[in-house]
Design an enzyme around this catalytic site. Structure first.
Site, short mmCIF file in Angstrom:
data_model
loop_
_atom_site.label_atom_id
_atom_site.label_comp_id
_atom_site.label_asym_id
_atom_site.label_seq_id
_atom_site.Cartn_x
_atom_site.Cartn_y
_atom_site.Cartn_z
N ASP A 158 26.51 39.77 46.84
CA ASP A 158 27.12 38.47 46.60
C ASP A 158 27.87 37.80 47.75
O ASP A 158 27.52 36.72 48.17
CB ASP A 158 28.09 38.59 45.41
CG ASP A 158 27.42 39.14 44.16
OD1 ASP A 158 26.26 39.58 44.22
OD2 ASP A 158 28.08 39.15 43.12
N GLU A 382 32.01 51.79 41.86
CA GLU A 382 30.96 50.83 42.25
C GLU A 382 30.71 50.86 43.76
O GLU A 382 29.59 50.85 44.22
CB GLU A 382 31.44 49.44 41.79
CG GLU A 382 30.45 48.32 41.92
CD GLU A 382 31.04 46.99 41.43
OE1 GLU A 382 32.26 46.94 41.12
OE2 GLU A 382 30.29 46.01 41.37
C1 DGY Z 1 29.00 39.15 39.45
O1 DGY Z 1 29.26 38.48 38.45
O2 DGY Z 1 29.83 39.66 40.19
C2 DGY Z 1 27.62 39.50 39.70
O3 DGY Z 1 27.45 40.18 40.89
C3 DGY Z 1 26.67 38.39 39.55
O4 DGY Z 1 25.45 39.00 39.38
#
Ligand code: DGY
Length: 413
Positions: A158, A382
């Protein structure tokens, strides 16, 4: 904890995140089915429940659009703990889904699962669906050969600095008010910032306003960047799909041709200044300013490049644990903020598949040991600070548990 205890915990995490045919990445933060998370979940399940592994992929592909696109989130059930939920995306599909895709790792992992536990008839049923998805990538995301993303979320990475050039040209000032949910679940300093979110939402609003019309998004959308990671993944996924075709007695010509077309276009993402394959804004031509872990996926696609490997080796040597998502020598490096520096066990696992294919067993072993150490010391988080192993983001994370079982805890780790 002993390795056996950790194996048991990893299995418990997968079972605990199972919502009936699909697995959520983690409770709270990510309460739906995510695309590439699920493919890794399937790989993890294959180590102790092959039937459940195939079911995970089948459920994911049951949300495939008529266009071939496999959405990045499938909203099987309502949950208001996540933003943006189905009403924000609004493509009107059943089941409800987001309007973008995610890294196409399914064929890579389906092949691995089949090689280790069989399931030829399940694979046969998935084959045309995977082929249709790869065609969708070719038709709607490879305008100049390499794979592009139309939203940073489509990359799965992201807020990586890879996307900074494209993000700078997205206007997030008109999105209106909204309430983020992610920062209610995990430490805000480990998540993307507010300006990032405004832009993410602006891109979703654009897609929704044009009814997720791919031609409009590709030609006029606010963001279009070539992604080295998906480019390498797609080359590999097409070759694995061709190998699957052969196993099934199908014709491998088309997936092989798709892989070759992408490979031929690789020079367009070669950044001479960085001496690496690199994200590039498809609208302006501007390259990202630092090397990222996306480049380290080159070996997945059989791309060997001495100059780039020297850079990647230096980037790895700047940290203690695994490949960082961003180069620690870059100004943008932030060791705990999501994709701006942390190391991600799941990306390390993908890089390791590439290292193994290239016969680089010593590097593969080093990466596996470092990743296993993170999980042993910090748990099934994560992502992690690559300098001091601080666990970050969500806990009891499905894909971290999955790669523990399928890769990081192989006996010599
Ligand atoms: C989030 O909402 O952080 C996700 O990575 C979008 O897929």
């Amino acid at each position: 904890m002993t390795m056996t205890d950790l194996d048991a915990t990893a299995r418990e995490i997968l079972r605990g995140n199972d919502r009936g045919g699909y697995t959520i990445p983690t409770a709270g933060l990510y309460p739906f089915q995510w695309n590439w998370d699920s493919a890794f979940a399937a790989w993890g399940f294959s180590t102790f429940d092959p039937d459940r592994a195939w079911t995970e992929l089948e459920t994911l592909f049951s949300a495939q659009w008529d266009t071939g696109m496999v959405p990045h989130i499938v909203f099987h059930k309502e949950d208001d703990g996540y933003f943006p939920g189905p009403s924000v995306w609004g493509p009107g599909t059943t089941p409800a889904s987001s309007g973008i895709s995610q890294p196409p790792v399914a064929a890579i992992l389906a092949r691995k699962i089949h090689d280790s536990v069989g399931g030829t008839e399940r694979l046969r049923a998935l084959y045309p669906r995977m082929l249709a998805w790869h065609r969708w990538w070719r038709d709607w995301r490879c305008p100049e050969g390499v794979a592009c993303v139309t939203h940073p979320w489509e990359s799965g990475r992201d807020n990586c600095p890879d996307w900074d050039p494209g993000m700078a040209n997205v206007d997030g000032s008109q999105v209106g008010t909204y309430t983020r949910r992610d920062t209610g679940h995990v430490d805000a300093s480990m998540r993307p910032g507010k300006e990032d979110y405004d832009r993410y939402i602006a891109m979703v609003q654009f897609g929704r306003a044009c009814g997720w019309d791919q031609k409009t998004i590709l030609e006029d959308g606010p963001f279009l960047m070539a992604d080295p990671a998906i480019t390498f993944i797609l080359i590999r996924a097409n070759r694995d799909l061709a190998a699957i075709a052969e196993t099934l007695g199908e014709d491998p010509t088309e997936p092989l041709a798709m892989a070759a077309e992408i490979e031929a276009a690789l020079p367009s993402i070669w950044n001479d200044e960085l001496q690496a394959y690199c994200a590039r804004d498809a609208r302006t031509g501007e390259f990202a300013s630092a090397i990222s872990s996306g480049a380290a996926l080159g070996l997945l696609a059989g791309v060997e490049n001495a100059a780039m490997e020297e850079k990647l080796a230096a980037m790895w040597d700047r940290v203690r644990y695994g490949i960082p998502s961003n180069d620690p020598a870059a100004d943008s490096f932030d060791p705990r903020r999501y994709w701006r520096g942390p190391t991600w066990p799941v990306v390390n696992a993908l890089i390791a598949i590439g290292l193994t294919s290239a016969g680089r067993s010593a590097e593969e072993r080093r990466l596996r040991k470092e990743t296993a150490e993170l999980i042993r010391s910090g748990g099934f988080f994560e992502y992690f600070d690559p300098l001091d192993a601080t666990p970050c983001g969500g806990d009891r994370f499905t894909w971290t548990a999955a790669i523990w079982l399928a890769w990081a805890n192989r006996e010599d780790a």
